[in-house]
Design a protein around this motif. Structure first.
Motif, short mmCIF file in Angstrom:
data_model
loop_
_atom_site.label_atom_id
_atom_site.label_comp_id
_atom_site.label_asym_id
_atom_site.label_seq_id
_atom_site.Cartn_x
_atom_site.Cartn_y
_atom_site.Cartn_z
N HIS A 44 47.62 35.51 32.40
CA HIS A 44 47.34 34.89 33.70
C HIS A 44 45.85 34.61 33.85
O HIS A 44 45.02 35.24 33.21
N GLY A 45 45.54 33.70 34.75
CA GLY A 45 44.19 33.21 34.92
C GLY A 45 43.12 34.28 35.11
O GLY A 45 42.18 34.39 34.33
N VAL A 46 43.24 35.09 36.15
CA VAL A 46 42.20 36.07 36.46
C VAL A 46 42.16 37.16 35.40
O VAL A 46 41.09 37.50 34.88
N MET A 47 43.30 37.73 35.06
CA MET A 47 43.29 38.81 34.06
C MET A 47 42.83 38.30 32.71
O MET A 47 42.11 39.00 32.00
N ASN A 48 43.21 37.08 32.34
CA ASN A 48 42.74 36.54 31.06
C ASN A 48 41.21 36.47 31.03
O ASN A 48 40.59 36.77 30.00
N ARG A 49 40.60 36.08 32.14
CA ARG A 49 39.12 36.02 32.19
C ARG A 49 38.51 37.41 32.08
O ARG A 49 37.50 37.59 31.40
N TRP A 65 45.04 29.53 51.08
CA TRP A 65 45.09 30.97 51.36
C TRP A 65 44.89 31.77 50.08
O TRP A 65 44.13 32.75 50.07
N ALA A 66 45.57 31.39 49.01
CA ALA A 66 45.46 32.13 47.75
C ALA A 66 44.02 32.12 47.25
O ALA A 66 43.49 33.15 46.79
N ALA A 67 43.35 30.98 47.33
CA ALA A 67 41.95 30.88 46.90
C ALA A 67 41.07 31.78 47.78
O ALA A 67 40.20 32.51 47.27
N PHE A 68 41.29 31.73 49.09
CA PHE A 68 40.52 32.56 50.01
C PHE A 68 40.72 34.05 49.72
O PHE A 68 39.77 34.82 49.63
N PHE A 69 41.99 34.45 49.55
CA PHE A 69 42.28 35.85 49.26
C PHE A 69 41.66 36.29 47.93
O PHE A 69 41.18 37.41 47.81
N ARG A 70 41.67 35.41 46.93
CA ARG A 70 41.08 35.77 45.64
C ARG A 70 39.57 35.95 45.77
O ARG A 70 38.99 36.89 45.21
N VAL A 71 38.92 35.08 46.52
CA VAL A 71 37.47 35.23 46.73
C VAL A 71 37.18 36.56 47.44
O VAL A 71 36.24 37.28 47.06
N MET A 72 37.97 36.88 48.43
CA MET A 72 37.79 38.15 49.14
C MET A 72 37.96 39.33 48.17
O MET A 72 37.19 40.29 48.21
N TRP A 73 38.94 39.23 47.28
CA TRP A 73 39.18 40.28 46.29
C TRP A 73 37.99 40.40 45.35
O TRP A 73 37.54 41.51 45.04
N LEU A 74 37.46 39.28 44.90
CA LEU A 74 36.30 39.30 44.01
C LEU A 74 35.06 39.86 44.70
O LEU A 74 34.15 40.38 44.04
N CYS A 75 35.02 39.76 46.03
CA CYS A 75 33.92 40.33 46.82
C CYS A 75 34.11 41.82 47.10
O CYS A 75 33.30 42.43 47.77
N GLY A 76 35.21 42.38 46.59
CA GLY A 76 35.43 43.81 46.73
C GLY A 76 36.39 44.22 47.83
O GLY A 76 36.55 45.42 48.09
N HIS A 126 42.25 45.45 50.06
CA HIS A 126 43.28 45.52 51.10
C HIS A 126 44.70 45.67 50.56
O HIS A 126 45.46 44.72 50.50
N ASN A 127 45.04 46.85 50.11
CA ASN A 127 46.39 47.21 49.66
C ASN A 127 46.81 46.65 48.31
O ASN A 127 48.00 46.64 48.00
N VAL A 128 45.89 46.16 47.52
CA VAL A 128 46.20 45.79 46.13
C VAL A 128 45.15 46.46 45.23
O VAL A 128 44.15 46.99 45.70
N GLU A 129 45.41 46.40 43.96
CA GLU A 129 44.50 46.96 42.97
C GLU A 129 43.08 46.42 43.17
O GLU A 129 42.87 45.22 43.32
N ARG A 130 42.11 47.31 43.18
CA ARG A 130 40.71 46.91 43.32
C ARG A 130 40.21 46.23 42.05
O ARG A 130 40.74 46.45 40.96
N PRO A 152 45.18 40.30 47.72
CA PRO A 152 45.25 40.98 49.02
C PRO A 152 45.60 39.96 50.10
O PRO A 152 45.38 38.76 49.93
N ILE A 153 46.15 40.45 51.17
CA ILE A 153 46.46 39.56 52.30
C ILE A 153 45.69 40.05 53.52
O ILE A 153 45.76 41.23 53.86
N PHE A 154 44.96 39.16 54.09
CA PHE A 154 44.20 39.46 55.30
C PHE A 154 44.82 38.67 56.45
O PHE A 154 44.96 37.46 56.36
N HIS A 155 45.19 39.37 57.49
CA HIS A 155 45.84 38.72 58.62
C HIS A 155 44.79 38.09 59.53
O HIS A 155 43.96 38.78 60.10
#
Length: 182
Positions: free
Chosen positions: A145-150, A96-107, A110-114, A82-85
């Motif tokens: 890929h990293g996240v999906m593989n986990r 940014w990618a690490a921050f966005f991934r943490v936000m995604w893992l926190c639920g 924002h416009n991507v697959e939950r 997700p991208i947060f402005h």
């Protein structure tokens, strides 16, 4: 197995809005001239079936290993970022990618697959891998890929498979799972 290192370089300092372009470029990038280690080549050569994500970094990794996928399926695609402005802040694309991934893992999707949907996809993916292993009666290689593989690994363990070997989470690293025969 996780794909090789993508040829796309991180942007030095960008705004969160500029990450939209970086993510699009990352999803289109292949692995360029990244060379797989011998351990990855050996592991790939033992596979009776090869399954891959459709993203170029996965497909070019298989090519670098001298392999062709038997199956290419969207279910193995990496979970989106997700991208947060956040105005006024410039960070490296990696941060940014690490921050966005943490936000995604926190639920916060924002416009991507939950995360919950990605977990459901991981259930499907694990079932596909187990089915192919049974049909071929031997090793199946997933280039993913990293996240999906986990997430898929978690589902494989829930199906009773045991992690036999783990090289780590980096590029070209793999985890091997086997059916528990206890």
């Amino acid at each position: 197995m996780r794909h090789g290192k993508p040829a796309l370089k991180g942007y030095s300092r960008v705004t969160s809005r500029e990450m939209t372009n970086w993510i699009a470029e990352y999803d289109l990038s292949d692995t360029g001239s990244d060379i797989p280690p011998d351990s990855s080549k050996l592991l790939a050569s033992s596979a009776l079936q090869i399954i891959s994500s459709p993203l170029p970094r996965a497909l070019s990794s298989l090519k670098a290993l001298g392999c062709e996928p038997d199956v290419i399926d969207e279910v193995f695609r990496e979970a989106g970022l997700p991208i947060f402005h956040i105005p006024g802040l410039r960070l490296s694309s990696t941060l940014w990618a690490a921050f966005f991934r943490v936000m995604w893992l926190c639920g916060l999707s924002h416009n991507v697959e939950r995360l919950g949907i990605a977990k459901q996809r991981a259930v499907q993916a694990a079932n596909i891998l187990v089915t192919f292993a049974k049909i071929s009666n031997g090793p199946v290689l997933l280039m993913g890929h990293g996240v999906m593989n986990r997430l898929i690994a978690r589902e494989l363990r829930s199906l009773g498979l045991k992690e036999y070997r783990c090289q780590g989470n980096g590029y070209w690293n793999a985890r091997i799972y086997r059916q528990n025969l206890d």
